[in-house]
Structure formats: structure tokens, C-alpha cells
Design an enzyme around this catalytic site. Structure first.
Site, PDB file in Angstrom:
ATOM      1  N   GLU A  99       0.223   1.849   2.189  1.00  0.00           N
ATOM      2  CA  GLU A  99       1.604   2.022   1.339  1.00  0.00           C
ATOM      3  C   GLU A  99       1.382   1.472  -0.036  1.00  0.00           C
ATOM      4  O   GLU A  99       0.683   0.435  -0.006  1.00  0.00           O
ATOM      5  CB  GLU A  99       2.862   1.862   2.395  1.00  0.00           C
ATOM      6  CG  GLU A  99       3.127   2.172   3.513  1.00  0.00           C
ATOM      7  CD  GLU A  99       3.897   3.398   2.961  1.00  0.00           C
ATOM      8  OE1 GLU A  99       4.422   3.915   2.288  1.00  0.00           O
ATOM      9  OE2 GLU A  99       3.734   4.281   4.392  1.00  0.00           O
ATOM     10  N   LEU A 146      11.058  14.662   9.694  1.00  0.00           N
ATOM     11  CA  LEU A 146       9.979  15.023  10.347  1.00  0.00           C
ATOM     12  C   LEU A 146      10.435  14.301  12.235  1.00  0.00           C
ATOM     13  O   LEU A 146      10.064  13.493  12.166  1.00  0.00           O
ATOM     14  CB  LEU A 146       8.740  15.616  10.539  1.00  0.00           C
ATOM     15  CG  LEU A 146       8.845  15.927   8.851  1.00  0.00           C
ATOM     16  CD1 LEU A 146       7.909  15.897   7.760  1.00  0.00           C
ATOM     17  CD2 LEU A 146       9.849  16.561   8.130  1.00  0.00           C
ATOM     18  N   TRP A 202       7.809  14.176  15.002  1.00  0.00           N
ATOM     19  CA  TRP A 202       6.204  14.023  14.763  1.00  0.00           C
ATOM     20  C   TRP A 202       6.117  14.737  16.053  1.00  0.00           C
ATOM     21  O   TRP A 202       4.875  13.305  17.137  1.00  0.00           O
ATOM     22  CB  TRP A 202       5.927  12.468  14.606  1.00  0.00           C
ATOM     23  CG  TRP A 202       6.018  12.290  13.284  1.00  0.00           C
ATOM     24  CD1 TRP A 202       7.307  12.190  12.253  1.00  0.00           C
ATOM     25  CD2 TRP A 202       6.025  10.787  12.658  1.00  0.00           C
ATOM     26  NE1 TRP A 202       7.117  12.082  11.464  1.00  0.00           N
ATOM     27  CE2 TRP A 202       6.484  10.865  10.814  1.00  0.00           C
ATOM     28  CE3 TRP A 202       5.440   9.871  12.796  1.00  0.00           C
ATOM     29  CZ2 TRP A 202       6.099   9.970  10.672  1.00  0.00           C
ATOM     30  CZ3 TRP A 202       4.850   8.717  11.810  1.00  0.00           C
ATOM     31  CH2 TRP A 202       5.193   8.632  10.737  1.00  0.00           C
ATOM     32  N   ASP A 255      -0.598  14.194   6.251  1.00  0.00           N
ATOM     33  CA  ASP A 255       0.485  12.541   5.720  1.00  0.00           C
ATOM     34  C   ASP A 255      -0.457  10.928   6.504  1.00  0.00           C
ATOM     35  O   ASP A 255      -1.128  11.204   7.240  1.00  0.00           O
ATOM     36  CB  ASP A 255       1.956  12.824   5.896  1.00  0.00           C
ATOM     37  CG  ASP A 255       2.325  11.931   5.320  1.00  0.00           C
ATOM     38  OD1 ASP A 255       1.474  11.065   4.071  1.00  0.00           O
ATOM     39  OD2 ASP A 255       3.959  12.214   5.146  1.00  0.00           O
ATOM     40  N   GLU A 300      -2.970   5.559   6.080  1.00  0.00           N
ATOM     41  CA  GLU A 300      -3.595   3.905   6.162  1.00  0.00           C
ATOM     42  C   GLU A 300      -2.216   3.330   6.845  1.00  0.00           C
ATOM     43  O   GLU A 300      -2.769   1.380   6.736  1.00  0.00           O
ATOM     44  CB  GLU A 300      -2.395   3.931   4.352  1.00  0.00           C
ATOM     45  CG  GLU A 300      -1.327   4.390   4.493  1.00  0.00           C
ATOM     46  CD  GLU A 300      -1.369   5.506   4.384  1.00  0.00           C
ATOM     47  OE1 GLU A 300      -0.761   6.054   5.057  1.00  0.00           O
ATOM     48  OE2 GLU A 300      -1.512   6.299   3.577  1.00  0.00           O
ATOM     49  N   ARG A 351      -3.054  11.818   0.951  1.00  0.00           N
ATOM     50  CA  ARG A 351      -2.536  10.539  -0.267  1.00  0.00           C
ATOM     51  C   ARG A 351      -3.888   9.510   0.617  1.00  0.00           C
ATOM     52  O   ARG A 351      -4.287   8.589  -0.457  1.00  0.00           O
ATOM     53  CB  ARG A 351      -1.239  10.292  -0.534  1.00  0.00           C
ATOM     54  CG  ARG A 351      -1.066  10.000   1.456  1.00  0.00           C
ATOM     55  CD  ARG A 351       0.313   9.200   1.373  1.00  0.00           C
ATOM     56  NE  ARG A 351       0.902   8.686   2.305  1.00  0.00           N
ATOM     57  CZ  ARG A 351       1.834   7.860   2.379  1.00  0.00           C
ATOM     58  NH1 ARG A 351       3.228   7.703   1.945  1.00  0.00           N
ATOM     59  NH2 ARG A 351       2.248   6.779   3.358  1.00  0.00           N
ATOM     60  N   ASP A 375       4.008   8.742  -3.221  1.00  0.00           N
ATOM     61  CA  ASP A 375       4.603   8.773  -3.281  1.00  0.00           C
ATOM     62  C   ASP A 375       6.026   7.778  -4.927  1.00  0.00           C
ATOM     63  O   ASP A 375       6.053   6.886  -4.525  1.00  0.00           O
ATOM     64  CB  ASP A 375       5.595   8.289  -2.453  1.00  0.00           C
ATOM     65  CG  ASP A 375       5.205   8.977  -0.877  1.00  0.00           C
ATOM     66  OD1 ASP A 375       4.706  10.213  -0.606  1.00  0.00           O
ATOM     67  OD2 ASP A 375       5.063   8.173   0.042  1.00  0.00           O
TER      68      ASP A 375
END
Lengths: 663, 663
Positions: free
Chosen positions: B135, B284, B286, B388, B391, B438, B455
Site C-alpha cells: 500500500e 464494492l 468483490w 486494482d 501488491e 497502480r 490513492d
């Protein structure tokens, strides 16, 4: 100690317990070299190491009590260990080496205590402890808002291991103790299951080992090793030392407190040297002599007090401010530590600069002890003082003994204690004049008659509040510091954090069962409630001073034990209850001597306390006479004024203790 | 590359520049072993190393292009280096080794860039950069209140080096680049004056070196090494991608924005899969398929939009929630990473658990690409999505390829990109369907058509605000990621920190000069101002989309350059101004292609901007036509709506750029 050769190494054991087990496959001794980064900001350090090499010394050759260690067979030795009595002497034959790591064999369920004066964790197992004297920190908890703010503002937040008094010594539950004879930066890492790792940023002189059949004997041994304190002065038993820094106004305020029934042994005015105004508020004027503007006719006042049986205490630290008269004398005489160019090194203490008196210079020591402490303080009539600081030796100054300041930094508190003790001795006041220090290191025991727990925050916080003082007393006590006390009500008030009457009262309740009761107005007297500002607080405090005084005969006997055997007044429960492992991790209650168990309330808004009572005794609750069998945890009512205190049924002073409930 | 034996070691040089200089006295290669501690909490890592041994390999034996390194002469080699073309191959002959440190020769005035997508510091010299995908962190500045709170609450504060996309590759101002071929945890330490230290928690495959006479050629070379992206889809040039997650209500809101003159290329609804309610607010659901409760008749709606020239985008990530229908299928088929006992490993994402699809399992990849992305998304009508995460691979799961998850953790983003690219290719939509990520690592360039900056906080903060997006674009761009963009207005709104209209407008001004304009409602849409809630913001945004669209012909030419040469759309000033060292440290302005210089306002309440214009050109200010000689810093008015943008006098598209001021 026994040294035995093994297939690819050796083992070293103490009274049958393996301490070192070094072999090719699992080495215990590593050496190397590194480049440290040490940044100091007003006594707070940011330290980081860059380890360039760290390697096990795999090849061992043993010759009698001598072990030569090299990288590999056929290579020249880099480190030589020699057994001398119960110590391991270290000698580096490779001059490049400046790091040593030693793995001491550990048991899964082993506990370790000590590390000097530790404020957060009494049992150090499971954590890593850098040993470097510094400011204690504000909040000492990086997850707290207080510590965050102190870090952002002044890098002053601290952490669980920051302390004024570190010492590379630990006591193991396996009934041995280990001491590293070095002043270099070192680390005790107790996070591993099967070994403790000792890290030293130098090749130390020696590692000393001590074993005994009981914890009591082990503590006695350590106390003879590190030195013993004189008995408490007789005048101390008269009551509390009242800390006021209100100039001439301090005297009438003291009278009012006495009229309210407060038993007083001394008046302590740290502002006896006068004040200076800074943007942080008023600070003391760091030039060590009476200020008769702030305290008119102080000499006479001290004499008057003395006649009424009350002593007067002051304040001193090892610095001299550049704008005070003493600075010029010391500067001319070359008594200060210097910068690289031979000029007096100036240290910024926040809007004023100071010189650092070089205590490696015999002439400077003589001068400070005789002219300042001797004449300006003792001869003037002071019976004691706060000997502040000691943890601030900048690591970039040059000293007259030529030793790197990084190696003298940890040694400084002990040198500072020695200067004070020397002055006291020169007036034959040892055991009568009482100075107290927060800073310490190996050997401070021999010179400092009384520790104080440093600058707690004025709150109940876990890592910087009331509870930390017990941890400090117990850890330092095991290493031969018999006398510990603290600022009643705490000291540090920052970012709007202020004392509550409750905190003052809870702190006083604890202090009544310690060697010395001493109050402090804190760093912001006007913003924080004072003993004489709240009738409930004042009468509660008065009663606690009567309790303290009532216990004086018992405390005297503990002082005798301290002098004769080196046993601390405040003791961990396990010291006298070695077979009850339940007691090994307790740090929020303590034995006051062998016979009294004290469990202070250390959190806000508590009506009772949970207490573990050691096995094999009956324990009598002083306020109710109710008695309990040991070996269990009990919950006991502990409203304000009635801290959870018990005595051992059948002990010598039973009647004295029983009488407490009449007070 | 040239390998030369020296008296006690060797040197390795690339195009005449010494890269390695290894000798007994000053070694460049160290090996050892350590035990790391890695704790993960929702994608945030607490990592610490215990280095047990670290030692230089002092003895060198050279045989052709092969260097054998051992502890000392006569000892067996522990590490073998082999030169293969312009790479150093590593081979450990000692199986115990799991750490490598290599010192690369450095110049005092050298600058280094890259490290993947770095958000805080473009020039990495003087700092240490762990390279581990995670993150990004909230605030990313331990001295900020925001980061402190995020750390206390969720260990989520981050620091200057935390990034979704690390890569062990750097470009040096000495006109070479270095890449470490490993997925292990590694660290680039640029704090030393005379060397860069590369640390790898494994013995890496290779270290690759690249040299070129110009930065442009160096970037071209890196881009061919790591892979190139397809051109931007034609539909993107039509305007902005509008992010709404308002269910069926998103469509009328889009219409209103179009009526207000907003040029729209696509509607992006990440909530196309539906929502779940948690204590953090709505999240959301998933499970990756259209949710026709939240979006009735979505398929038809998408078709309608398509007819009016607008695409529809969605959202997907590599996890499946335990309470969704897809989980059961994947679980039965054994597509998930497992725990030690062979059971599906469940990862907590905050009040709901998920399985991690195992992308080292070919069948799982096939299934995810065909059944989920292929059928549920592409065939359903989606033209793109946010791909998305990536990581978050937990380091304690077991994978079907049998490789330690600690070694697969950094590899995961690239595998995730590959799954998405594979699905897109299976429908022949490469260059038309647009997904954006990302997370990244070495090789993501080959598969991911568009990066997004992660973000950011909804503010102007130095380490987590608008300005960090430029740093991300420039650093990743040098390593062959041609296309970068960000959430207009930022994403993370926590602890009462909310967007201002000013922030939205400044962000849109910057985005108009990037490959893709995309808005985002943020994590707390209701608490943060939205594009369609403020008339000033909306008309400002509409104009910026017209500017973006006006520049489409130029952007198309940059996309061609990206495909043919691998040059990024957003470029550091030095890329085309190599001789002007003044440009080497600039990270708050960028070249948009070779001809446009963009200096966004990245702080609040600014009326103008200070800009350095590269030497040797004249620069024309787009809003005033005023032109300036390069080689100096100028201050230029930059009110809202008029960001500091310049074009190169005499460039091919001069008329196109000049026309901007009419919009």
C-alpha cells in the site's frame, strides 16, 4: 567458571550453567566493524548503525584459560578471550574491529531484569534495549499523541528503552547476572528464544559473570561490585522534602503547609540560583550560587529553618551559562570541554548557551567540587540538591583525557556523581548531605546516595506516568541502587496535559512507601494544581507524610540492610519469593523491605486494585486487618487515601504496621 | 563491459566508466545471511532484518569473464560472477547465503532516478529506498498528523519510499542504468558519497547494465528491455473518463455533465459489481460480474452509451469474496492460494474475507482471464477497468508453483497485469480495451497499458498530495511506462480531511496535460465535493476536457513515439536537456512530449508559479504568448484555469499550442 573444548569450539559454564556455546555450526561470537550515525538534539539521540562487516569467528584454539578466535584455521587470531576469575577478558588483535556480538545461551522461560533504570519494562525478555544515557523522552510511546507531538516539536518523544540511567548489566531468572565492562554504546537484545544477544560498539574490556543460590545473594554480590550508598540522613525521616520554586514566597507557603499538618524534613528550592525568562517560560539561571535578589537573606533563612528542624536543598548541574560570572573563570582556566579548534564548546540549551565542565580534567573537578559545591552550596548551608543532567555530554566535544566523547558519554553520569560525592566528603557530610540524580551508569551506585526517577509526565500514562516509577525503582534496585524516589505529581506538563488532584494524591500514596517523599511543582507550576491549592489534596498529603514518618523506624532498618547488604528499600516480589514464578513479571507492585507489599493505584478513576500476593505467606491488609493467603490474585478496595498495602503476618514490625490504620 | 584484474581484486567498467572496483582494502561485494521479520497488515508491511553475517569476499580469482570470490586465498569460492553480454550473472556456491550487498562506484555530484514509481523523491540520491510492493500509505510522512493517525489506526501511514510499484532499476546521470534481476526484497541505498549500495535478500539472477550516449537512447533501451505498451485507444482522445459510483443514478449525472460542456470519452463505474455495507461505509462487492440490481439493464445501457460515442469501464481485482458465487467455483477447482494445510487461504479485507486467485496456476489464470475478464467484462461490453491491487500477496500463503510467497510477492503485480492483458488479447482488444493499474514491478511495462498513481490524499500535501503524481509519472516513465495518470481530485479522505474545489480544479489543470484524464469520487463521495456539485468547478473542468481534446493530435503523435521508441508522454526536463544540469533535480514540472513544458500549481492559494525553463530554447507561455529565454527561473502568473504551460518556440505544433488560449 568452566571452559571446555568441544569438537569445533568451546563451551563456557558458570556453576554448571552453560553461558557460551560456541561452535562452527552455531557460533556465539561475532565481530565486525561499522560506521554509526549519532545525532543529538538537547539530550535526545537519533542513532543508526551501518554494519560493514559482521562475521562469526569460526576457528577456535584453546590454551588453558585462553581462547584464540580466528576466521578460519591457519589464519591469525582476531580476538582473544581470557578467563580471569569469573570474567571474560577481551582483546582484539585486529585493530579494525569496533563491533562485538555475543550470544548468551538462554532458556525459553527465562526472565531478565536490570539494564540500569528501566522505566517501561521490568522483565526485558522479548525486547531489544539500546543502552545509551539520554533524555527519557515525553510520553515514551510512539503510538501516543503526546510522543508524536514531542517528536515533531523537539525530537523529544522517546521510546520504551530511553532512560537517563542505562547500564549494561542484567539479572537472569536462572540465578546469574551478567555485566559488560564498557562505556561504549551497547544493546541487549532479548528477543530470541534460545539466546540473548549482546552488542557492543567497541571491543569491551570484560564481560563479568555472577552466580548465587538466591536472588538476594545475587543482589548483594552486585551491590558490592558496583558500590554501596551511605545510609539515609537522619533528617530525612522527619517527613517530606517540599519542592517550591516561588522565590521568597516559598517560605510562607511552606509554613501554611506545616500548619495544615504536613510533616516536613526539608524545603527544596531549585530556583535558589535565580531565574531567566525564555519563550519556554522561566528557566533556572545556570550559575551555581545563591541569588539574593530572588531569595533575600537566604543564608539567614536557611539557618532559621535549620533551627526549626528543616533542611534547605538546592539545585546544580554540570553546565555553566555563558552569561554568568562562573563561566568566565572556568573559561579562563580551561575547565571546559572544547571544540575541534581548542575553543570552549558551547551547547545550546534553548535560548542560552553553556560550557560543559570537563570532568576528565582533575583541576576542573577540584574547582567544581571545592569552589561551587563546597563553598557556594555546602558552606552556604545547603543540605542537599538535585544534581541534574549528566546524560548530555555532546559526542563531538574534545576532552582533556583525550578519549573520544562517544566513549565518555555513558561514563559522564558516574563522573558527575563522583564530583558531587567528593564535595560532600570534603565537608564530612557523607550520609548527611543528600543529593539526588536521574542520570546514571555503571558505578554511579558508589557515589550517588539517591536516585530520582526523572521527568515523568503529569499523568497516569503507561510509559511516562506514575506506574513507570516503580519499574525504575525495581530495575535500578536490583543493580545496587538501594534508594529511589520520584517527583510527587510528576514533572512534564506539555501540550495542555496537566495534573489532576487525583494524580497528586495517588502519587503521594505511593511515595509514602519509598525511601524519600519529595514534591515538585513541575515544569509549569501555574498551569498545574499544587499541593497547597486544594484542601483535599493538602490534607491527604499531610496524612501521607505522617504515614511516612510513622514508618521511619522500619525504613531505618531497611537503610541498615542497604548499607550492610546492598539490598534496595523497594524490591521486586520475587526477591524474597524465588520459588513463586508468578512473581517474576510483576512490575506494578513492590515489596517495601521484606515485610510490606505495596500495590499503588496507577490508573485514573480506580476504586480497587488487583494484587498478586506471593505464595507461602499470609498477608494482612493494613486498612482492614483482613488477611489473605498468598499464592493468589485478589481484588481489594483502594479508594483515595487507602492504597493497597499489606504486611506479612507474623513479621517483626507487625504492631508498627497495624498502627497505620489509626493515622 | 570490461573486466580487469587488479593487485588484490578487479574492476568492472561499462563504456569506460568504472562500475565495480573490488579490492582487499576496499571491497565492493559482500555476502551473508539473515533472518527477516515481515508483518503484513492489509497491504502495509512492517519489515526488519536480523543480519547474522555480512562479510566482504576478499579473495578474487579471475578466469576469462568469470570471477570466483572467496573469504580468503586457499578457501573454496562462495560466489561466482560471470559476465554475460552487459550483465553480471551471480551464482552462489555456498547455499547458506541469502543476502548480497554490492557497492556501485558513484560520483559526488551524481543523480539517480527510477526505483519504479516513486511518489516522494524523483532524484533518489541521499536516501535509502526499500523496494517492496505495498500500500502507498496515507500521508506518507511520519511527521504529519495524518500519517500518525493512519499508523495508529491501521499501520497505514507509509513513508517516502512506500509505493505500489517498486522496481530495482535506476538511471544514473552518468548515462548508464542498472537493473537487478530479482523479485526478492531489495534496497537501493544512495546515501553514500562514493558508492551506491545495492542490497538483495537473496542471491539475484543477474545485475544488468545499460549505457547510452543520451538519456533518450537510454530510456529507449530500457523500454525495449522491459516491454512496450500498445498505443492509447482512439476513443480516449474524445475527452475525460468520468468516474461515478452512484448506481443507475450515474447515467443522468453523466448527461448533466455533458450538457455542461464536459468532453467525455467514457463512464467509469467501479460499483458495477454492486456494494456491501461495512462499518467503513459501502465497499464494492468483490465478485466480478455485473450487478443488475444496482445497474438495471446495464448491458443495454452500455450499448446506448456506445452509440453516443461513450465507452463504459468497470473494476476488478485479483481476489474473490467468500460470500460471492465465483468463490465457490474457484475454491472447488483449487484456483486459490492455500494455507499450510492445503486449505484455501482467506485474507481479511476489513469485515469480509477473500480468496487469493493463484496466478502461478495456469488453469487459474485461464479461468480468470476467460470466464471473468473475458466473458463477464469484455463480452459484456466493458471497454476497460481499474485492475486494482496486486501488491497484497500475503507472504505466508502457498502457491502452486512451489515458490516461497516472499519471492512471489514483488512478482505479483506483473502476473496480475499479464492476466488482464491475456484476456484483452483473447478478444483482440489490445489497444482498444484500456485497463489501468497502480501496482507494478519489473516487466509490468509489457502487459499494463496504463498506470494510475494510486490513492493520493485529497489535499496538497508534499508526500501524498497532487505533487506526488508528477514524481510517479516521471520515475515510472524513465523505466518504460509511457502512460501515467491519476485520480482527479485525489482519493483518500480520512480523519475529516476533505477535498476543496480549488484542489479539484488544480488537479484537473494538471491532468489535461497527461495521457488520460479521469475523475474519481474518492473513498467518501458524500463528504467530498464532486465535479457536478459546484458550477465553477464544473465549467473549469469542462474547459480542461476541451483543452485535452484540442491537444489530441499532439498526444496521438506522442503515443506513436511511445510505441516506436518507448518514450513516455510525461518526461523529466533533463530527458531533452541533458547538458542543462539545472534540470536534473526538478520534479514539480514536466515535459509533455518534447515541446510542451507543464508546471502545475501544486500548493493551495497560489496565484503564480516559479518555473525553471531549460537552457538553449525560447519558451512561449500559452496564455499570454509572452516568450522567455531558457536557462533561468521565472515567476509567472498561474491563477485558476491558467496553469503555467509553455511550448518550445518554433516547434512543429506551434499553431496547435497557440490556439489553446482561445479555449
Amino acid at each position: 567458571m568452566k571452559l571446555e573444548q568441544t569438537e569445533t569450539g568451546f563451551t563456557l559454564s558458570l556453576n554448571g550453567r552453560t553461558i557460551l556455546d560456541h561452535s562452527d555450526a552455531s557460533p556465539a561470537i561475532f565481530v565486525g566493524y561499522g560506521q554509526e550515525r549519532m545525532d543529538m538534539y538537547r539530550g535526545n539521540f537519533d542513532i543508526e548503525d551501518y554494519v560493514i562487516e559482521r562475521r562469526a569467528l569460526s576457528h577456535t584454539e584453546i590454551d588453558g584459560n585462553r581462547v584464540s578466535l580466528s576466521d578460519a584455521s591457519g589464519q591469525s587470531p582476531r580476538l582473544i578471550l581470557t578467563l580471569v576469575e569469573s570474567a571474560i577478558k577481551f582483546e582484539a588483535t585486529d585493530p579494525k574491529l569496533n563491533r562485538l556480538w555475543v550470544r548468551i545461551k538462554a532458556d525459553d522461560d527465562e526472565h531478565v531484569w536490570g539494564g540500569g533504570e528501566q522505566m517501561s519494562y521490568f522483565d526485558m525478555r522479548g525486547r531489544r534495549f539500546p543502552l545509551w544515557t539520554s533524555e527519557p523522552g515525553v510520553g515514551r510511546d510512539p503510538t501516543s499523541e503526546m510522543t508524536f507531538k514531542a517528536n515533531v516539536k523537539d525530537k523529544a518523544g522517546g521510546d520504551y528503552y530511553t532512560t537517563n540511567y542505562p547500564q549494561p548489566t542484567y539479572v537472569s531468572s536462572a540465578l546469574y547476572a551478567l555485566h559488560v565492562d564498557t562505556t561504549a554504546y551497547s544493546v541487549f537484545d532479548f528477543r530470541q528464544k534460545s539466546f540473548h544477544e549482546i552488542e557492543v560498539w567497541a571491543i569491551p574490556e570484560r564481560i563479568e559473570l555472577f552466580a548465587a543460590p538466591t536472588f538476594v545473594e545475587l543482589v548483594e554480590t552486585l551491590s558490592s561490585r558496583f558500590g554501596r550508598q551511605p545510609p539515609l540522613p537522619d533528617w530525612v525521616y522527619n517527613g517530606a522534602i517540599i519542592g517550591l520554586k516561588d522565590g521568597a514566597n516559598s517560605f510562607p507557603r511552606l509554613d501554611i503547609m506545616r500548619q495544615a499538618g504536613v510533616e516536613v524534613s526539608a524545603l527544596w528550592c531549585e530556583d535558589w540560583v535565580g531565574l531567566r525568562q525564555t519563550s519556554f517560560g522561566s528557566r533556572l539561571f545556570w550559575d551555581w550560587q545563591a541569588n539574593e535578589t530572588r531569595y533575600p537573606k537566604l543564608r539567614d533563612k536557611i539557618a532559621e529553618l535549620r533551627e526549626s528542624g528543616i533542611r534547605f536543598l538546592g539545585y546544580v548541574n554540570p553546565y555553566l551559562c555563558i552569561d554568568g560570572p562562573l563561566f568566565e573563570i572556568a573559561d579562563k582556566a580551561g575547565y571546559f570541554a572544547t571544540d575541534g579548534l581548542g575553543k570552549t564548546a558551547l551547547v545550546d540549551f534553548g535560548e542560552f548557551d553553556c560550557g560543559v565542565v570537563d570532568f576528565t580534567n582533575e583541576a576542573a573537578v577540584e574547582w567544581f567540587a571545592e569552589e561551587i559545591i563546597g563553598k557556594n552550596m555546602l558552606d552556604y548551608g545547603l543540605s542537599g540538591w538535585m544534581a541534574d543532567f549528566g546524560e548530555y555530554l555532546p559526542i563531538d566535544v574534545h576532552l582533556s583525557n583525550g578519549v573520544d566523547a562517544k566513549l565518555m558519554h555513558n561514563a559522564w553520569p558516574t563522573l558527575w556523581a563522583e564530583v558531587n560525592a567528593k564535595a560532600v566528603a570534603s565537608r564530612n557530610k557523607t550520609g548527611d548531605a543528600l543529593f539526588f540524580m536521574r542520570a546514571g551508569f555503571t558505578g554511579v551506585q558508589k557515589h550517588c546516595p539517591l536516585l530520582w526517577g526523572g521527568d515523568q509526565s503529569v499523568d497516569f500514562s503507561r510509559h511516562d506516568g506514575l506506574v513507570t516509577v516503580m519499574c525504575g525503582a525495581l530495575s535500578s534496585g536490583l543493580l545496587g541502587n538501594a534508594y529511589h524516589h520520584s517527583d510527587i505529581g510528576g514533572y512534564t506538563s506539555l501540550f495542555g496535559n496537566v495534573r489532576t488532584p487525583e494524580l497528586l494524591m495517588r502519587w503521594a500514596e505511593m511515595a509514602a512507601f519509598t525511601p524519600v517523599m519529595r514534591s515538585h511543582e513541575g515544569n509549569r507550576p501555574r498551569e498545574n494544581v499544587q499541593l497547597d491549592q486544594d484542601p483535599e489534596v493538602l490534607s491527604h498529603f499531610a496524612r501521607m507524610t505522617r504515614i511516612y514518618r510513622h514508618l521511619a523506624p522500619y525504613l531505618k532498618s531497611l537503610s541498615v540492610e542497604a548499607v550492610e547488604r546492598g539490598l534496595p528499600v523497594q524490591r521486586p516480589l520475587f526477591l524474597h519469593h524465588q520459588d513463586d514464578r508468578q512473581t517474576y513479571t510483576i512490575q506494578d507492585s513492590f515489596l517495601y523491605g521484606a515485610d510490606v507489599l505495596v500495590a499503588p493505584v496507577w490508573q485514573a478513576a480506580q476504586e480497587d486494585r488487583t494484587v498478586y500476593l506471593p505464595h507461602g505467606e499470609r498477608w494482612v491488609h493494613v486498612w482492614t486487618c483482613e488477611s489473605f493467603a498468598g499464592g493468589a490474585e485478589i481484588q481489594i478496595a483502594a479508594p483515595l487515601g487507602k492504597p493497597a498495602v499489606f504486611y506479612r503476618a507474623g513479621c517483626t514490625n507487625e504492631t508498627l504496621f497495624a498502627a497505620l490504620r489509626e493515622i
